[in-house]
Design a protein around this motif. Structure first.
Motif, mmCIF file in Angstrom:
data_model
loop_
_atom_site.group_PDB
_atom_site.id
_atom_site.type_symbol
_atom_site.label_atom_id
_atom_site.label_comp_id
_atom_site.label_asym_id
_atom_site.label_seq_id
_atom_site.Cartn_x
_atom_site.Cartn_y
_atom_site.Cartn_z
ATOM 1 N N VAL A 27 -9.407 -49.386 -43.722
ATOM 2 C CA VAL A 27 -8.035 -48.705 -44.630
ATOM 3 C C VAL A 27 -7.910 -47.098 -43.161
ATOM 4 N N ILE A 28 -8.954 -46.579 -42.878
ATOM 5 C CA ILE A 28 -8.621 -45.978 -42.162
ATOM 6 C C ILE A 28 -8.222 -46.065 -40.797
ATOM 7 N N LEU A 29 -8.266 -47.394 -40.561
ATOM 8 C CA LEU A 29 -7.183 -47.818 -38.956
ATOM 9 C C LEU A 29 -6.775 -47.928 -38.996
ATOM 10 N N ASN A 30 -5.950 -48.568 -40.308
ATOM 11 C CA ASN A 30 -4.404 -48.936 -40.660
ATOM 12 C C ASN A 30 -4.395 -47.295 -40.655
ATOM 13 N N SER A 31 -4.399 -46.198 -40.973
ATOM 14 C CA SER A 31 -3.931 -44.948 -41.096
ATOM 15 C C SER A 31 -2.907 -44.811 -40.121
ATOM 16 N N ASP A 32 -2.504 -43.521 -39.295
ATOM 17 C CA ASP A 32 -1.681 -43.314 -39.066
ATOM 18 C C ASP A 32 -3.350 -41.970 -37.721
ATOM 19 N N GLN A 33 -2.507 -41.770 -36.941
ATOM 20 C CA GLN A 33 -3.419 -41.006 -35.609
ATOM 21 C C GLN A 33 -4.143 -40.468 -35.831
ATOM 22 N N ARG A 34 -3.351 -39.000 -36.647
ATOM 23 C CA ARG A 34 -3.956 -37.750 -37.144
ATOM 24 C C ARG A 34 -4.729 -38.105 -37.680
ATOM 25 N N PHE A 39 -10.363 -38.279 -39.353
ATOM 26 C CA PHE A 39 -11.935 -39.182 -39.758
ATOM 27 C C PHE A 39 -13.213 -39.597 -39.331
ATOM 28 N N GLN A 40 -12.723 -39.172 -37.893
ATOM 29 C CA GLN A 40 -13.366 -39.295 -36.804
ATOM 30 C C GLN A 40 -14.391 -38.581 -36.532
ATOM 31 N N GLU A 41 -14.071 -37.296 -36.243
ATOM 32 C CA GLU A 41 -14.875 -35.934 -36.597
ATOM 33 C C GLU A 41 -15.403 -35.865 -37.184
ATOM 34 N N TRP A 42 -15.217 -36.105 -38.439
ATOM 35 C CA TRP A 42 -16.309 -35.912 -39.840
ATOM 36 C C TRP A 42 -17.210 -36.598 -39.836
#
Length: 72
Positions: A27-34, A39-42
């Motif tokens: 789901v995250i990988l299919n989201s927008d770059q921001r 999410f990656q940072e968190w």
């Protein structure tokens, strides 16, 4: 007294968890770059990921030690 689960039982529990996590990552990988970057940072700063990194270090240190002992 609670018994400690066997390694096979632990793997079964973790496998179910990992399947859910993979669904979330898709789901995250299919989201927008921001969203992906936030999410990656968190995620990489979460205690869960810090624990995985600690396990990797322990594994790497053990392999390094075995390699040194085997090569001595």
């Amino acid at each position: 007294m609670t018994s400690v689960p066997s390694l096979a039982e632990l793997k079964k529990m973790v496998e179910a968890h990992m399947k859910n996590e993979l669904n979330i990552m898709n789901v995250i990988l299919n989201s927008d770059q921001r969203t992906v970057l936030e999410f990656q940072e968190w995620y990489i700063n979460h205690a869960y990921c810090k624990g995985i990194e600690e396990m990797r270090k322990i594994g790497k240190n053990g392999r390094d030690r075995q390699n040194k002992e085997g090569g001595s």
